[in-house]
Each structure stands twice: as structure tokens, then as C-alpha cells.
Design a protein around this motif. Structure first.
Motif, PDB file in Angstrom:
ATOM      1  N   ILE A 180      10.248  13.371  -1.519  1.00 37.34           N
ATOM      2  CA  ILE A 180       9.731  12.589  -0.613  1.00 37.34           C
ATOM      3  C   ILE A 180       8.577  13.038   0.197  1.00 37.34           C
ATOM      4  N   THR A 181       8.172  14.724  -0.260  1.00 43.72           N
ATOM      5  CA  THR A 181       6.895  14.793   0.533  1.00 43.72           C
ATOM      6  C   THR A 181       5.834  14.658   0.130  1.00 43.72           C
ATOM      7  N   LYS A 182       6.013  13.688  -1.067  1.00 41.28           N
ATOM      8  CA  LYS A 182       4.669  13.003  -1.922  1.00 41.28           C
ATOM      9  C   LYS A 182       4.865  11.777  -1.583  1.00 41.28           C
ATOM     10  N   TRP A 183       5.709  10.520  -0.930  1.00 42.33           N
ATOM     11  CA  TRP A 183       6.076   9.473  -0.183  1.00 42.33           C
ATOM     12  C   TRP A 183       5.435   9.875   1.083  1.00 42.33           C
ATOM     13  N   PHE A 184       5.322  10.954   1.457  1.00 44.98           N
ATOM     14  CA  PHE A 184       5.012  11.466   3.295  1.00 44.98           C
ATOM     15  C   PHE A 184       3.160  11.860   3.329  1.00 44.98           C
ATOM     16  N   ILE A 207       0.640  -1.222  -0.415  1.00 45.29           N
ATOM     17  CA  ILE A 207      -0.282   0.155  -0.095  1.00 45.29           C
ATOM     18  C   ILE A 207       0.799   1.769   0.062  1.00 45.29           C
ATOM     19  N   VAL A 208       1.668   1.458   0.764  1.00 45.65           N
ATOM     20  CA  VAL A 208       2.699   2.207   0.502  1.00 45.65           C
ATOM     21  C   VAL A 208       4.461   1.468   0.659  1.00 45.65           C
ATOM     22  N   LEU A 252       8.929  14.963  14.438  1.00 44.72           N
ATOM     23  CA  LEU A 252      10.267  15.308  14.407  1.00 44.72           C
ATOM     24  C   LEU A 252      11.172  13.946  13.037  1.00 44.72           C
ATOM     25  N   MET A 253      10.379  12.669  13.110  1.00 40.52           N
ATOM     26  CA  MET A 253      11.547  12.024  12.064  1.00 40.52           C
ATOM     27  C   MET A 253      11.468  12.529  10.767  1.00 40.52           C
ATOM     28  N   LYS A 254      10.312  12.966  10.297  1.00 42.61           N
ATOM     29  CA  LYS A 254       9.280  13.527   9.270  1.00 42.61           C
ATOM     30  C   LYS A 254      10.441  14.872   8.853  1.00 42.61           C
TER      31      LYS A 254
END
Length: 192
Positions: free
Chosen positions: A34-38, A24-25, A84-86
Motif C-alpha cells: 500500500i505504501t508503494k501504491w500511494f 496510469i495508476v 486522513l484517508m491515506k
């Protein structure tokens, strides 16, 4: 175990982990946006009703290589905090503040894009632009828009980059810095 490992073991045994079926992800691959992935990750978690307190632990399985190395710089509770990780990953591998501005200003809805997707993209790029410029109130927004207006009238590339690099300052201070830069670098062919 690696940072976040104990939390990851706890989450693996949680019923929440079963709510995001494999595929799914997909794992983040170097070079992905990375922003689209998040965005995809967050949608999958919300859709599957995964408790937000488990999102950080899930990230440990989604990243390898440079991203994992960047996450390893976090310690203790920071290594379990999704936000924080993001933030750490986007700061390290996301767009620069200027790239967010360009993407936000250039965003146009395509015919194959839903309005929700267009709005999500616009919100993410605006947030990246505002956050990168430390805008958190009207005054900050005013300064940012004035800076953009000033920069749009700056045709000297070196001066433009100098002004961008100054970060968030008042429009008046920006004007003074620009005048000073021009006065100290005036050539016979260009006045900035």
C-alpha cells in the motif's frame, strides 16, 4: 451516496479528473504494497497537476473490498481528506512499525533502482517507522535509537517482543522494565 460520494461527483466533473488517464495508476489490489501504491498515486497526481484538494475524492474509485470498508468508517469531512484517508488505510493495511524499521534498516539500492526511487523508499520507510513510534522531535528520535540499540542486544525473543510492545518510553524506563521482566521470569537455562 456513500461517504465521499458528493465530493466524488463534483470531482468527476472537474477537468482535474481528466489529467489522470485510466491505467496510469491502477486500482489497489488486496496484497499490493500500500505504501508503494500511494507513492505511485501521488506521483501521478503531481505529474498530472491534479489539485491536492481532489485527491481524497479520487481514492474512492481506487479501492474496493476491505479497503473500501475501512474508508467507510470515516465520516463527514474526514471522508474527503486525502491525508486522513491515506493514514486510515496505511494504519489498517500497511506495515507495522517494526516492519517499517526492518525495511528502512535493510534498504539497499539495487542496480536497477534509480537514486530517486531509493531515496523515496527510504524516506517512506523511515517516516513509517518514526510516525509509528510517535517521534516528532530530537528527544523522540533519541529514545527510538536507544530502544533499537537495546533491542539489538536482547536475545530472548519473549523479552524482545515485550520491550517492542511497550511503545515509546525512555531508555532508562526500558532498562527497568527489562530488568523487572527478567527477574520475574528467570529460568535455570536463560537470563534474558
Amino acid at each position: 451516496p456513500i461517504n465521499g460520494g458528493s465530493n466524488l461527483n463534483r470531482v468527476r466533473d472537474s477537468p482535474d479528473i481528466l489529467k489522470i488517464p485510466k491505467g496510469i495508476v491502477t486500482k489497489y489490489e488486496d496484497g499490493d504494497d500500500i505504501t508503494k501504491w500511494f507513492t505511485a498515486f501521488e506521483r501521478a497526481c503531481v505529474t498530472r497537476k491534479v489539485n491536492r484538494s481532489h485527491w481524497g475524492a479520487l481514492l474512492w474509485e481506487m479501492f474496493t473490498g476491505k479497503c473500501r470498508d475501512r474508508l467507510l468508517t470515516l465520516s463527514g469531512k474526514d471522508a474527503e481528506s486525502y491525508d486522513l484517508m491515506k493514514g486510515t488505510l496505511i494504519e489498517g493495511f500497511g506495515f507495522s512499525t517494526e516492519e517499517y524499521r526492518i525495511r528502512f534498516r535493510g534498504a539497499q539500492k539495487s542496480s536497477s533502482q534509480t537514486w530517486v526511487d531509493f531515496v523515496d523508499y527510504s524516506v517512506k520507510t523511515l517516516d513509517g517507522w518514526l510516525t509509528g513510534n510517535e517521534v516528532c522531535d530530537y528527544v523522540g528520535l533519541y529514545k527510538l535509537f536507544m530502544k533499537e540499540h537495546i533491542l539489538s542486544n536482547c536475545f530472548n525473543e519473549k523479552l524482545h517482543q515485550y520491550l517492542v510492545d511497550l511503545g515509546p518510553i525512555s531508555p532508562q524506563e526500558l532498562g527497568k522494565k527489562a530488568d523487572h521482566w527478567v527477574k520475574t521470569r528467570v529460568t535455570k537455562t536463560s537470563t534474558g
